[in-house]
Design a protein around this motif. Structure first.
Motif, PDB file in Angstrom:
ATOM      1  N   VAL A  84     -14.125   5.741 -30.693  1.00 35.71           N
ATOM      2  CA  VAL A  84     -15.242   5.103 -31.276  1.00 35.71           C
ATOM      3  C   VAL A  84     -15.391   5.295 -32.538  1.00 35.71           C
ATOM      4  CG1 VAL A  84     -17.753   4.990 -30.843  1.00 35.71           C
ATOM      5  CG2 VAL A  84     -16.326   5.789 -28.885  1.00 35.71           C
ATOM      6  N   ALA A  85     -15.730   4.098 -33.380  1.00 36.58           N
ATOM      7  CA  ALA A  85     -15.968   4.152 -34.673  1.00 36.58           C
ATOM      8  C   ALA A  85     -17.408   3.740 -34.722  1.00 36.58           C
ATOM      9  CB  ALA A  85     -15.112   3.401 -35.427  1.00 36.58           C
ATOM     10  N   VAL A  86     -18.229   4.707 -35.595  1.00 35.51           N
ATOM     11  CA  VAL A  86     -19.601   4.673 -35.808  1.00 35.51           C
ATOM     12  C   VAL A  86     -19.762   4.418 -37.349  1.00 35.51           C
ATOM     13  CG1 VAL A  86     -22.017   5.260 -35.716  1.00 35.51           C
ATOM     14  CG2 VAL A  86     -20.394   5.978 -34.089  1.00 35.51           C
ATOM     15  N   VAL A  87     -20.111   2.949 -37.615  1.00 39.93           N
ATOM     16  CA  VAL A  87     -20.176   2.508 -39.099  1.00 39.93           C
ATOM     17  C   VAL A  87     -21.701   2.464 -39.643  1.00 39.93           C
ATOM     18  CG1 VAL A  87     -19.712   1.131 -40.670  1.00 39.93           C
ATOM     19  CG2 VAL A  87     -17.741   1.706 -39.295  1.00 39.93           C
ATOM     20  N   GLY A  88     -22.066   3.021 -40.551  1.00 41.79           N
ATOM     21  CA  GLY A  88     -23.589   2.844 -41.050  1.00 41.79           C
ATOM     22  C   GLY A  88     -24.238   4.097 -40.995  1.00 41.79           C
ATOM     23  N   ALA A  89     -23.816   4.928 -39.916  1.00 43.71           N
ATOM     24  CA  ALA A  89     -24.456   6.329 -39.797  1.00 43.71           C
ATOM     25  C   ALA A  89     -24.098   7.142 -41.092  1.00 43.71           C
ATOM     26  CB  ALA A  89     -24.165   6.961 -38.706  1.00 43.71           C
ATOM     27  N   GLU A  90     -22.942   7.337 -41.498  1.00 44.30           N
ATOM     28  CA  GLU A  90     -22.661   8.062 -42.647  1.00 44.30           C
ATOM     29  C   GLU A  90     -23.498   7.698 -44.075  1.00 44.30           C
ATOM     30  OE1 GLU A  90     -18.733   9.337 -42.922  1.00 44.30           O
ATOM     31  OE2 GLU A  90     -18.353   9.025 -40.633  1.00 44.30           O
ATOM     32  N   GLU A  91     -24.212   6.509 -44.089  1.00 46.48           N
ATOM     33  CA  GLU A  91     -24.797   6.149 -45.351  1.00 46.48           C
ATOM     34  C   GLU A  91     -26.459   6.451 -44.902  1.00 46.48           C
ATOM     35  OE1 GLU A  91     -22.679   3.633 -44.619  1.00 46.48           O
ATOM     36  OE2 GLU A  91     -21.264   3.391 -46.200  1.00 46.48           O
ATOM     37  N   ILE A 128     -21.010  -0.306 -33.844  1.00 46.01           N
ATOM     38  CA  ILE A 128     -20.397   0.763 -33.105  1.00 46.01           C
ATOM     39  C   ILE A 128     -19.206  -0.111 -32.421  1.00 46.01           C
ATOM     40  CG2 ILE A 128     -20.446   2.438 -31.168  1.00 46.01           C
ATOM     41  CD1 ILE A 128     -23.497   2.818 -31.729  1.00 46.01           C
ATOM     42  N   LYS A 129     -17.907   0.383 -32.773  1.00 50.50           N
ATOM     43  CA  LYS A 129     -17.087  -0.140 -32.104  1.00 50.50           C
ATOM     44  C   LYS A 129     -16.149   0.861 -31.049  1.00 50.50           C
ATOM     45  CE  LYS A 129     -12.634  -2.948 -33.674  1.00 50.50           C
ATOM     46  NZ  LYS A 129     -11.926  -3.354 -34.499  1.00 50.50           N
ATOM     47  N   TYR A 130     -15.863   0.133 -30.012  1.00 53.52           N
ATOM     48  CA  TYR A 130     -15.119   0.853 -29.132  1.00 53.52           C
ATOM     49  C   TYR A 130     -13.650   0.467 -29.121  1.00 53.52           C
ATOM     50  CZ  TYR A 130     -19.715   2.120 -27.520  1.00 53.52           C
ATOM     51  OH  TYR A 130     -21.138   2.549 -27.584  1.00 53.52           O
ATOM     52  N   GLY A 131     -12.769   1.236 -29.157  1.00 57.32           N
ATOM     53  CA  GLY A 131     -11.350   1.009 -29.084  1.00 57.32           C
ATOM     54  C   GLY A 131     -10.853   0.828 -27.952  1.00 57.32           C
ATOM     55  N   GLU A 132      -9.436   0.437 -27.846  1.00 62.28           N
ATOM     56  CA  GLU A 132      -8.786   0.194 -26.709  1.00 62.28           C
ATOM     57  C   GLU A 132      -8.330   1.637 -26.043  1.00 62.28           C
ATOM     58  OE1 GLU A 132      -5.255  -2.404 -26.649  1.00 62.28           O
ATOM     59  OE2 GLU A 132      -6.697  -4.179 -27.377  1.00 62.28           O
ATOM     60  N   PRO A 133      -8.705   1.675 -24.639  1.00 62.66           N
ATOM     61  CA  PRO A 133      -8.452   3.174 -24.073  1.00 62.66           C
ATOM     62  C   PRO A 133      -6.830   3.589 -24.292  1.00 62.66           C
ATOM     63  CG  PRO A 133      -9.183   1.782 -22.313  1.00 62.66           C
ATOM     64  CD  PRO A 133      -9.237   0.852 -23.697  1.00 62.66           C
ATOM     65  N   ILE A 134      -6.867   4.997 -24.363  1.00 63.24           N
ATOM     66  CA  ILE A 134      -5.722   5.431 -24.423  1.00 63.24           C
ATOM     67  C   ILE A 134      -5.458   6.382 -23.591  1.00 63.24           C
ATOM     68  CG2 ILE A 134      -4.008   7.087 -26.106  1.00 63.24           C
ATOM     69  CD1 ILE A 134      -6.339   6.880 -28.432  1.00 63.24           C
ATOM     70  N   ASP A 135      -4.138   5.928 -22.733  1.00 64.93           N
ATOM     71  CA  ASP A 135      -3.928   6.346 -21.316  1.00 64.93           C
ATOM     72  C   ASP A 135      -3.306   7.895 -21.469  1.00 64.93           C
ATOM     73  OD1 ASP A 135      -3.606   6.414 -18.669  1.00 64.93           O
ATOM     74  OD2 ASP A 135      -1.409   5.966 -18.904  1.00 64.93           O
ATOM     75  N   MET A 136      -3.970   8.887 -20.595  1.00 61.24           N
ATOM     76  CA  MET A 136      -3.236  10.143 -20.784  1.00 61.24           C
ATOM     77  C   MET A 136      -2.792  10.621 -19.555  1.00 61.24           C
ATOM     78  SD  MET A 136      -4.259  11.011 -23.871  1.00 61.24           S
ATOM     79  CE  MET A 136      -4.248  12.722 -23.956  1.00 61.24           C
ATOM     80  N   SER A 137      -2.590   9.571 -18.424  1.00 60.18           N
ATOM     81  CA  SER A 137      -2.400  10.272 -17.277  1.00 60.18           C
ATOM     82  C   SER A 137      -0.845  10.376 -17.086  1.00 60.18           C
ATOM     83  CB  SER A 137      -2.808   9.203 -16.072  1.00 60.18           C
ATOM     84  OG  SER A 137      -2.131   7.931 -16.331  1.00 60.18           O
ATOM     85  N   ARG A 138      -0.067  10.053 -18.211  1.00 64.60           N
ATOM     86  CA  ARG A 138       1.420  10.241 -18.180  1.00 64.60           C
ATOM     87  C   ARG A 138       1.650  11.562 -18.583  1.00 64.60           C
ATOM     88  NH1 ARG A 138       3.027   7.593 -23.976  1.00 64.60           N
ATOM     89  NH2 ARG A 138       0.884   7.417 -24.699  1.00 64.60           N
ATOM     90  N   TYR A 139       0.822  12.168 -18.994  1.00 65.09           N
ATOM     91  CA  TYR A 139       1.111  13.768 -19.248  1.00 65.09           C
ATOM     92  C   TYR A 139       1.163  14.589 -18.319  1.00 65.09           C
ATOM     93  CZ  TYR A 139       0.917  11.662 -24.152  1.00 65.09           C
ATOM     94  OH  TYR A 139       1.172  11.125 -25.173  1.00 65.09           O
TER      95      TYR A 139
END
Lengths: 398, 336
Positions: free
Chosen positions: A298-305, A348-359
């Protein structure tokens, strides 16, 4: 006015407990001159004057004799009255001057009500009820296992909605990347002196996501030492950032937000805005592996200013139990007014899920792999931040 | 007569011979009432004072656990009675000012009982602890499992002793692989008849709270606690178990449901206030206990539910209600 007057009778009381079966407007009848003789066993209604204003009559009562005698008589009378109350009143209301008995009864009963009503406000029962209703304002008697109070959270949501819609005019990108059901670990950049970005992500998912999912942000330890802040956070659904808590939430198929930058993210100076700090020690990667949860950057832009930090006051922060007090161009210079965050435009930008089940479970012990994965997630969020920043033209207008 | 009876019992293979220490304690007295007439058990009771409720079939031994060389004496009793199982309940339910006495009773007393139990190689050892040993810390996870380190503030003598007892029991467990060691850690015990520092804290209409802090609370009903000890005697459960009631509530809501008025006071002021009240015998706890009003210390009852099949019959509201009901009667002097 005679000496022994009942305060409730001598004034026009605005609020009055309504009598069963009676729908006389409060102002319709004002009692004017009811004289009570101390020896008489019934109430003598003397000098009923018709008021010009009120439709039904308008009488005012002025009691002339002792108050206790009145009270006793009225109370005796009251029970008697209450049996034939409805019928008599109906006729009383039809024509007060025609049926004088009914009018008398009516007036007497209204006095009785007023006296009773007046005294009942001072009964211990009533006071207790009043106190407890005040005390339970905005709290429910049920909380979830992490202390989320639905009624309190709903009240807080009004405030967060206002910030979301009016103050920062937040736009959400890629909400479809969040699952409708099942667990997910959201990883976000952290910023803003007052870390309100967590609350905004929660609000954004609740508002924009079709499933209206509730997200639980994990909060740094220091907030739990701070009075008021800690209970506010717990009631609104935040959870202390710990492996055990996060695991328990994810096992229950909830959405959890982590800020791996932690304290370094909140306190980063303005000149380092949108430069992600070190991502902890990769605890969140282990967490996602262990619980088989996908990671959603997740990227939140605007909050940092919104809260440009130019310095820190450590000793003042320690007073409140916080690690430091952030200094901005306006705070503490302008006092509490300076603590209001700037109305920047947020994305607020939601990126594509990163699959962790292969570990597998062995990979959890592989520290180098964990570090590598953590760095990959960090890079992904950094890229997302840059993408949004490139398209943005103005800090305040987007 | 006594000898004959004892021999009879010894001959029966299905009768468990159990020693219960601290029978005057709340759990001890209630537990012994429940299981006294159970034909599966032959019970001996140990305490410093003979209770008046003992049934005739229960042998009583007057023992002061803090006396020197008492471990040999207890071992003698265990041997002559053929004790196989020990339920150790001789603990303080509230902190006392004289920390020497409390240390002697809790730690040294337990040590003596453990020595005797090792000497006769008991098959089972059940001991009462408390979930307060985890301590109230801001960094606690929301639910404390049995594996969580015991982090109670070492300034609290009462809990320091309890933690030391836990360590002693762990050593005993390592030394006696043959024994089933059950450590029960009930959370705050509440109910109509129990008396401890918590119930005396809740007895007054005005309740001191810490300004700006509102931790989550849980209680366990006294009936549940007695029941779980009975279950621990009945079957074998090796390990440590948190015993908790159903449901949690914020402390402020607990007070409101109990009809109490909370008086919020900033922590530093409350600390000095309570330390003064404690030295004047007006406070049931020393000021170090105030942390339990600041931070959440919920124990996780999942293990007891899974292994012991223990599930509380009372919700937190039921527990509070039963306590408040008897409290009202107590105020009217209708019950003791």
């Amino acid at each position: 006015m005679p000496k022994n007057t009942i305060p409730a009778l001598s004034q026009k009381t605005k609020r009055q407990t309504p009598v069963k079966g009676l729908t006389v407007p409060d102002t319709a009848i004002t009692l004017h001159t009811v004289k009570i003789s101390p020896h008489a066993k019934k109430v003598n209604v003397i000098n009923l004057k018709k008021s010009k204003k009120a439709k039904y009559g308008g009488y005012t009562a002025v009691p002339s004799q002792e108050f206790s005698a009145l009270k006793k008589i009225i109370e005796d009378k009251f029970d008697e009255l209450s049996h034939s109350y409805d019928d008599k009143l109906k006729s009383a209301l039809k024509g007060l001057n025609k049926n004088k008995d009914a009018a008398r009864l009516h007036v007497a009963s209204v006095i009785a009500d007023k006296v009773k009503g007046f005294f009942s406000q001072f009964s211990t029962q009533n006071i207790k009820e009043q106190l407890s209703s005040i005390a339970l304002w905005a709290t429910s008697t049920e909380v979830d296992e992490f202390g989320l109070d639905p009624i309190f959270a709903a009240k807080a949501k009004i405030f967060f909605d206002l910030l979301y819609e009016k103050w920062w005019r937040i736009e959400t990108i890629g909400i479809q990347n969040l699952p409708t059901t099942g667990r997910a670990l959201l990883v976000s950049n952290h910023s803003g002196g007052i870390p309100i970005d967590g609350a905004m992500i929660v609000t954004s998912i609740f508002k924009e996501h079709p499933a209206k999912r509730i997200t639980r942000p994990l909060v740094e330890d220091f907030a739990y030492y701070m009075p008021f802040v800690n209970s506010f956070l717990i009631r609104t659904g935040s959870v202390r950032a710990s492996q055990e808590n996060a695991e328990r939430l994810l096992e229950k198929d909830q959405l959890v937000i982590v800020f791996p930058e932690g304290l370094k993210g909140i306190g980063k100076p303005y000149k380092y805005r949108y430069q992600l700090q070190r991502f902890g020690r990769g605890g969140y990667i282990k967490l996602a592996m262990k619980t088989r949860s996908p990671i959603i950057p997740v990227a939140v832009v605007g909050a940092e200013e919104a809260y440009p930090i130019i310095g820190r006051i450590d000793w003042l922060g320690k007073l409140f139990g916080a690690p430091y007090l952030p200094m901005t161009p306006f705070f503490p210079l302008l006092g509490p007014l300076g603590a209001i965050p700037l109305p920047t435009k947020w994305y607020i930008k939601y990126g594509e899920p990163i699959d962790m089940s292969r570990y597998s479970d062995e990979d959890i012990e592989d520290d180098i792999l964990i570090n590598k994965l953590s760095e990959q997630v960090r890079t992904r969020i950094q890229e997302m931040l840059m993408e949004v920043l490139k398209q943005r033209k103005s800090i305040f207008f987007g | 007569m006594g000898n004959k009876k004892k021999n009879n019992v010894k001959d029966k293979p299905n009768v468990k011979r159990i020693a219960i220490t601290g029978v005057n304690s709340f759990i001890g007295s209630n537990l012994i009432r429940r299981i006294a007439n159970d034909p599966r058990y032959q019970i001996i009771a140990i305490d410093t004072r003979k209770p008046d409720f003992l049934e005739k079939n229960i042998k009583f031994f007057k023992v002061d656990l803090t006396e020197p060389m008492i471990d040999a004496a207890i071992a003698g009793i265990f041997k002559s009675e053929g004790i196989e199982e020990v339920v150790h309940l001789a603990f303080l339910s509230s902190p006392i000012k004289d920390t020497t006495i409390s240390h002697e009773l809790e730690v040294i007393g337990t040590l003596n009982v453990l020595h005797a139990s090792t000497a006769v190689k008991v098959k089972k050892f059940v001991i009462r602890s408390t979930s307060m040993v985890y301590g109230a810390n801001a960094t606690n996870p929301n639910f404390l499992t049995e594996e969580h380190p015991l982090m109670a503030d070492p300034r609290m003598a009462y809990l320091r002793d309890k933690i030391e007892v836990e360590h002693l029991v762990r050593r005993f467990r390592d030394k006696n692989p043959q024994a089933v060691v059950t450590v029960l850690r009930p959370c705050a015990i509440m109910g109509p008849t129990v008396k401890n520092f918590l119930t005396s804290y809740f007895a007054s209409p005005l309740i001191l709270t810490i300004l700006g802090f509102d931790p989550l609370f849980q209680f366990v009903h006294e009936e549940d606690v007695i029941d779980v000890f009975r279950v621990a005697i009945e079957d074998n459960y090796h390990g440590i178990f948190n015993i908790v009631g159903r449901g949690i509530l914020p402390f402020s809501t607990v007070l409101k449901l109990a009809g109490k008025v909370g008086v919020p006071i900033p922590y530093p002021i409350a600390y000095s206030m309570v330390s003064m009240l404690w030295s004047a015998n007006l406070s049931p706890v020393p000021p170090t206990f105030l942390n339990f009003l600041k931070y959440t210390w919920l124990a996780d009852g999942a293990k007891a539910k899974k292994i012991m099949k223990f599930e509380s019959r009372y919700t937190i509201k039921d527990t509070l209600e039963s306590f408040m009901g008897s409290q009202r009667l107590r105020e009217l002097r209708l019950v003791e």
